[in-house]
Scaffold this active site. Structure first.
Site, PDB file in Angstrom:
ATOM      1  N   ASP A 197      -8.043  21.624  -3.584  1.00  0.00           N
ATOM      2  CA  ASP A 197      -8.448  20.228  -3.551  1.00  0.00           C
ATOM      3  C   ASP A 197      -8.510  19.666  -4.974  1.00  0.00           C
ATOM      4  O   ASP A 197      -8.999  20.317  -5.894  1.00  0.00           O
ATOM      5  CB  ASP A 197      -9.824  20.120  -2.891  1.00  0.00           C
ATOM      6  N   GLU A 256      -3.113  20.246  -4.212  1.00  0.00           N
ATOM      7  CA  GLU A 256      -3.214  18.830  -3.874  1.00  0.00           C
ATOM      8  C   GLU A 256      -3.264  18.109  -5.221  1.00  0.00           C
ATOM      9  O   GLU A 256      -4.335  17.909  -5.796  1.00  0.00           O
ATOM     10  CB  GLU A 256      -4.469  18.525  -3.060  1.00  0.00           C
TER      11      GLU A 256
END
Length: 518
Positions: A197, A256
């Site tokens: 993330d 990401e």
């Protein structure tokens, strides 16, 4: 061939996938019970969104303990059972890790607040003196408002997301060492890799300079910001790659990451760094042949320069669903079906967000009092946020929550979804589910698809056609009128419900053809 270079990965948003215990929230046991659906669908791997202990200020992306399971989702035994059953079914398992920030309920942050200015505990986070009564700089939260919150002693801490998500200081050796232990914890349990993330965010410019800008989030993926995509972040991933390579079975890291150019994005997947980075360019592209072609050409060229493969992403839990983005209703659905077939035919790996295989739309009409996304609350209701893409999966039945679990569901599904359940679509030859199953089965069977190259073919304006060897052609009509194409071949599959190919491609439709030997 490394498995990840052409894998189809299915994203499970755990709280909205399947509920085993009737509390209205999806859990790990529910996901395990629904694995047969994913095997039938034909995916190669699953990615689980965070299930760790969390106050849930941001749907679990505010992690209080990165080596546990929140009771809302089960326990470590439930995770181990899901992992084992997935592996037995031939599915790889990726878990989400959240290294940019912790929850404000993490023991480290409590220690930092208590220890005071200048302490080693406070050095794990980005805590600074302000400018009088003003924050240290003009950085803005991705969720809206300032990116700084003041502590009782007068110092300020950085949170690029919600105030409940203080940013870690990744220049601190203790932070790096501790997170390496987190990765080892899950690798030792047998996970096949990590979705990382905010992979672009862990390193900030050391001077914490002002940007001089407002609405800074608009530059994400399009411009330079002093708190994203800093060069030093790559040192972290070179270290993580050594760790991943020390395990057998092809363990991977997936970033990401948002970067200002495709060239900078490709740096995350250099041979000594991560294996994949989400390519959001196709997701962001409008429904346009020219735009789609530019994205594909640029993406393949830049990842090819570093020997990597690219990923194709049409949706996830942070963006509006493709059916809605592409116009909504029957038009949006036709385009979403065509976009799926187009992306499945491209070289590289594909990510599918739960519900895309059912053609689900964004649920825009949720009651305000049920919305949980901090974007909604921090914008004062001006931005609907992301809850509309997170409405629980419809599995069966005529009434909500459509087999999601034995109780209700944390967000209500629209009544019209009775026609979109897995059960309703399973036997319908014209359904989106049947399209996905057939396309993914053919993708796995055809030697032309997966990793490799493509060759663009001449086509009328508004149409993209490309060939892949051996013996495969994909053509997509982005226009609003039928187009005659001089493309020989036998029909493999098309995105509409027609069952033959006579050389005319309807609007908003894609077709796969077998040409010669394949």
């Amino acid at each position: 061939m490394s498995w990840w270079r052409e894998a189809v990965v299915y994203q499970i948003y755990v709280r909205s996938f399947a509920d085993s215990d009737g509390d209205g929230v999806g859990d790990l046991a529910g996901a395990r019970e629904r694995l047969p659906h994913l095997v039938d669908l034909g995916v190669d791997a699953i990615w689980l969104t965070p299930f760790y202990p969390s106050p849930m200020a941001d749907g679990g992306y505010d992690v209080a303990d990165p080596c546990g399971v929140d009771p809302l989702f089960g326990d470590l035994e439930d995770f181990d059972a899901l992992l084992a059953e997935a592996h037995d079914a031939g599915l790889k398992v990726l878990v989400d890790v959240v290294p940019n920030h912790t929850s404000d309920r993490h023991p480290w942050f409590a220690e930092a607040v208590a220890a005071g200015p200048g302490s080693a505990e406070r050095g794990r986070y980005l805590v600074r003196d302000g400018r009088g009564d003003e924050p240290p700089n003009d950085w803005e939260s991705v969720f809206g408002g300032p990116a700084w919150t003041r502590l009782p002693d007068g110092q300020w801490y950085l949170h690029l997301f919600a105030p409940e998500q203080p940013d870690l200081n990744w220049r601190n050796p203790q932070v790096r060492a501790d997170f390496r232990k987190v990765l080892k914890f899950w690798l030792d349990r047998g996970v096949d890799g990590f979705r990382i993330d905010v992979a672009h965010g862990m390193i900030k410019h050391p001077d914490l300079p002002d940007t001089g800008l407002t609405e800074q989030i608009s530059l994400l993926g399009h411009g330079e910001l002093p708190y994203f995509d800093q060069d030093e972040v790559h040192e972290i991933y070179r270290d993580w790659r050594v760790l991943l390579d020390s395990y057998s079975g092809g363990r991977i890291g997936v970033a990401e990451a948002w970067a200002s150019t495709q060239e900078r994005l490709a740096r995350y997947v250099r041979p000594e760094e991560l294996h994949q980075a989400f390519n959001f360019a196709l997701l962001e592209a409008p429904w346009s042949a020219a735009e789609f072609r530019e994205v594909v050409t640029d993406s393949l060229a830049t990842t090819g320069q570093v020997g990597a493969t690219t990923t194709w992403v049409l949706g996830n839990h942070d963006v509006r669903r493709p059916v809605t983005r592409y116009g909504g209703g029957e038009l949006g659905l036709a385009r979403a079906r065509a976009a799926a077939l187009f992306s499945f035919a491209l070289p590289g790996s594909v990510y599918v967000y739960q519900g895309e295989e059912l053609g689900l739309r964004e649920v825009l009409e949720l009651p305000d009092e049920l919305r949980q996304d901090p974007i909604w609350s921090r914008s004062g209701g001006a931005d609907l946020g992301r809850d509309g893409s997170r409405v629980p999966m419809p599995w069966s039945g005529e009434q909500p929550p459509f087999g999601f679990g034995p109780g209700g569901s944390w967000l209500p599904a629209p009544a019209e979804w009775s026609a979109s359940t897995v059960e309703a679509q399973r036997g319908d030859p014209g359904s989106v589910l049947r399209l996905y199953r057939e396309a993914l089965a053919r993708r796995r069977a055809l030697p032309a698809l997966g990793d490799g190259d493509l060759t663009w073919l001449d086509a009328p304006e508004g149409v993209l056609a490309f060939a892949r060897e051996p013996g495969f052609t994909c053509a997509t009509n982005f226009g609003d009128t039928p187009v005659s194409l001089d493309l020989p071949g036998d029909l493999l599959i098309r995105s509409d419900s027609a069952e033959e190919w006579r050389g005319t491609l309807p609007p908003n439709t894609a077709v796969w053809l077998k040409t010669g030997k394949s």
